[in-house]
Design an enzyme around this catalytic site. Structure first.
Site, PDB file in Angstrom:
ATOM      1  CE  LYS A 178      -8.155  -3.171  -2.696  1.00 36.51           C
ATOM      2  NZ  LYS A 178      -7.656  -1.817  -3.053  1.00 36.51           N
ATOM      3  CB  SER A 180      -5.817  -0.733   0.025  1.00 38.38           C
ATOM      4  OG  SER A 180      -6.481  -0.439  -1.202  1.00 38.38           O
ATOM      5  CB  SER A 213      -4.753   1.077  -3.500  1.00 33.55           C
ATOM      6  OG  SER A 213      -4.920   1.787  -2.297  1.00 33.55           O
TER       7      SER A 213
END
Length: 567
Positions: free
Chosen positions: A71, A145, A169
């Site tokens: 990420k 997210s 997330s």
């Protein structure tokens, strides 16, 4: 390669059969190109460099040449970090600690993935870059997210990826893309080198296709980091599962309210499928705790991170700005009140958590479409966090898994990550093997020392106990050696033409290992045996010189089969 399952055991078996690690990396890039989704990655590693790094990795490492994605709020040396905010962009000289540990295990980063800007959101669309397409249904949001990381695994591009999880997330996008999302105990994985969202509540999370893969990555990545003030030494032993499982589940009316009749029906079927004793509980105090994450003082932590960018025109996504700027209206008095309220509610729910082996909740109330998020960008997003927002505020660990046609999350006390993995595996019909205990050594046996065969007593009289029956990686030849009695096999690792051989893994007390080894005759010895699940342990191997005069019985796949056929 196109049909190769991107799971750790399948990739280990492919490598053991002669597939070059660079070919696995090339396949990851091919799958990404075929997916044709510019929203997944914000930065890609050079393909040729990644392939060369894979082939150069020490083959003895547990993740040698395995591709993974990171990420883009987690640092990878030499790759830009943006947190989906171009104004933030910097290129770190060092890896985040968690990335460094996985690289040290042999894994290869192929790129940085898209996210809700500053990891603020659960839907995956709050990004200035193209929105990743959901891996299972283009009409749905990808979840956030950690959107790109979840899609990269769900679409079969990489076997695992790293996300972060503060409000859900690492779990919500797992549900929306049909994969496993592991949210470890806070502090188990270092956050050094991670752009914070809420520093006190942030956790690095793991996406994978199986429970076992996710837990294996956790065990490799976990370590106490003295440079991270929020790091804690959290042991990650092999998964275990309790006898007579009891799960706490939200009362049916709660699930019906949040998920509608279809969501309630699917969750009720999942409860039945567990076969566990259940203890329904009132979800209301958990919902109140969840509301504190975005309506209370914790929102000020997010403001502290992005405040420098709020004065820059167009630097902050408009929905992110709308959510976070509310914190500017909150006072220190509000923070004290919220803290006291959280402590009161945590005390109220503690008996619920302590009375069961784990809580089980729906991961999300219901899927969310792109159309719904566009019409109601804050409300629709908040609904996705119904069953996730409270977890980090209560310092719990969580594991989100596809189960019985829906997606559920198991939640347990801090430090119970391995137990949670064992519970999830048992629910899925794959109960964990007995774990190796302190003061024991794992030993792989392939012949007369196996259960019920003539030399098994040499193990049991020393306190040995069977851990599991399994097979080797498909890279061995099995020989029937001359001489005896008793007849003995020889296991030899080969570069090509090998097969999988049935073996047993025994736990042998270290105090008795010496006396056992002293009785092993030539041409046998103890080496490292690769197993079909990608793991390895010490075990019986044979010197290559023994091939002369031995009978090749690899086609029989086990010593028991040879004994029976010779009998």
């Amino acid at each position: 390669m196109r049909d190769l399952a991107f799971t750790l055991p399948a990739l280990a078996a492919a490598r053991a059969s002669g597939t070059r690690p660079s070919a696995i990396i090339a396949e990851a890039y091919r799958r990404l190109a075929a997916r044709d989704d510019p929203g997944i990655f914000l930065h890609l590693a050079d393909k040729s460099e990644a392939m060369a790094a894979a082939d150069a990795a020490d083959p003895a490492l547990p993740l040698a040449g395995i591709p993974f994605a990171v990420k883009d709020n987690i640092d990878v040396a030499g790759m830009p970090t943006t947190a989906a905010c171009p104004a933030l962009t910097y290129t770190p000289d060092e890896d985040a600690v968690v990335v460094a540990r996985l690289k040290a295990a042999g894994a290869i980063v192929i790129g940085k993935t898209n996210l809700d800007q500053f990891a603020t959101g659960l839907n995956g669309t709050r990004t200035p870059f193209p929105v990743p397409r959901n891996a299972v249904d283009d009409r749905l949001v990808p979840g956030g997210s950690s959107a790109g990381s979840a899609v990269a695994v769900g679409a079969g591009i990489v076997p695992f990826s790293l996300g972060t999880d503060t409000a859900g997330s690492g779990r919500v996008p797992a549900a929306l893309n049909g994969i496993v999302g592991l949210k470890p105990t806070l502090g188990a994985l270092s956050t050094t080198g991670v752009v914070p969202a809420c520093r006190t509540l942030d956790a690095v999370s793991i996406f994978a296709n199986t429970i076992e893969d996710a837990h294996h990555i956790l065990a490799l990545a976990a370590a106490f980091d003295d440079a991270d003030p929020y790091s804690r030494p959290i042991p990650i032993p092999p998964p275990t599962a309790p006898e007579g499982l009891t799960l706490g589940v939200p009362q049916a009316d709660t699930v019906a309210i949040h998920g509608g009749p279809s969501g309630a029906g699917a969750f009720a079927q999942a409860i039945t499928a567990t076969g566990a004793k259940t203890a329904p509980f009132d979800f209301a105090p958990f919902a109140e705790i969840a509301a504190l994450l975005y309506a209370g003082a914790p929102l000020a932590e997010r403001l502290a991170v992005i405040e420098p960018f709020l004065t820059m025109p167009d630097a902050v996504h408009p929905v992110t700005r709308q959510v976070v700027e509310k914190a500017a209206t909150m006072s220190a008095v509000d923070a004290v009140r919220d803290h006291d309220r959280l402590k009161t509610l945590a005390r109220a729910v503690a008996p619920i958590i302590d009375s069961v082996d784990a809580l089980m909740v729906p991961t999300i109330p219901a899927p969310c479409t792109l159309e719904e998020i566009e019409a109601d960008p804050i409300g629709a997003n908040n609904r996705l966090g119904t069953y996730t927002n409270f977890v980090n505020l209560l310092d719990l660990c969580a594991l989100a898994v596809p189960f019985a046609g829906t997606h559920v999350t198991l939640i347990a006390r801090k430090g119970e990550d391995s137990r949670l993995a064992g519970i999830a595996a048992a629910m899925a019909g794959n109960p964990p093997a007995p774990a190796l205990g302190p003061g024991e050594m794992a030993l792989v046996v392939c012949g007369a020392h196996m259960s019920g065969l003539p030399l098994n007593g040499q193990l049991t009289e020393r306190g040995g106990r069977l851990l599991q029956a399994t097979t080797t990686a498909p890279a061995y030849r099995l020989l029937a050696l001359p001489g005896g009695p008793p007849a003995r096999p020889g296991l030899i690792r080969v570069a090509e033409g090998g097969g999988s051989v049935a073996v047993e893994v025994w736990a042998l007390p270290l105090a008795h290992v010496g006396s056992f080894l002293a009785g092993i005759p030539a041409p046998l010895g103890i080496g490292t045996v690769a197993l079909e699940d990608g793991s390895a342990a010490k075990g019986f191997l044979c010197e290559a010189v023994a091939e002369a005069g031995a009978q090749d019985i690899t086609h029989l796949k086990s010593w028991r089969n040879f004994v029976t056929s010779s009998g």
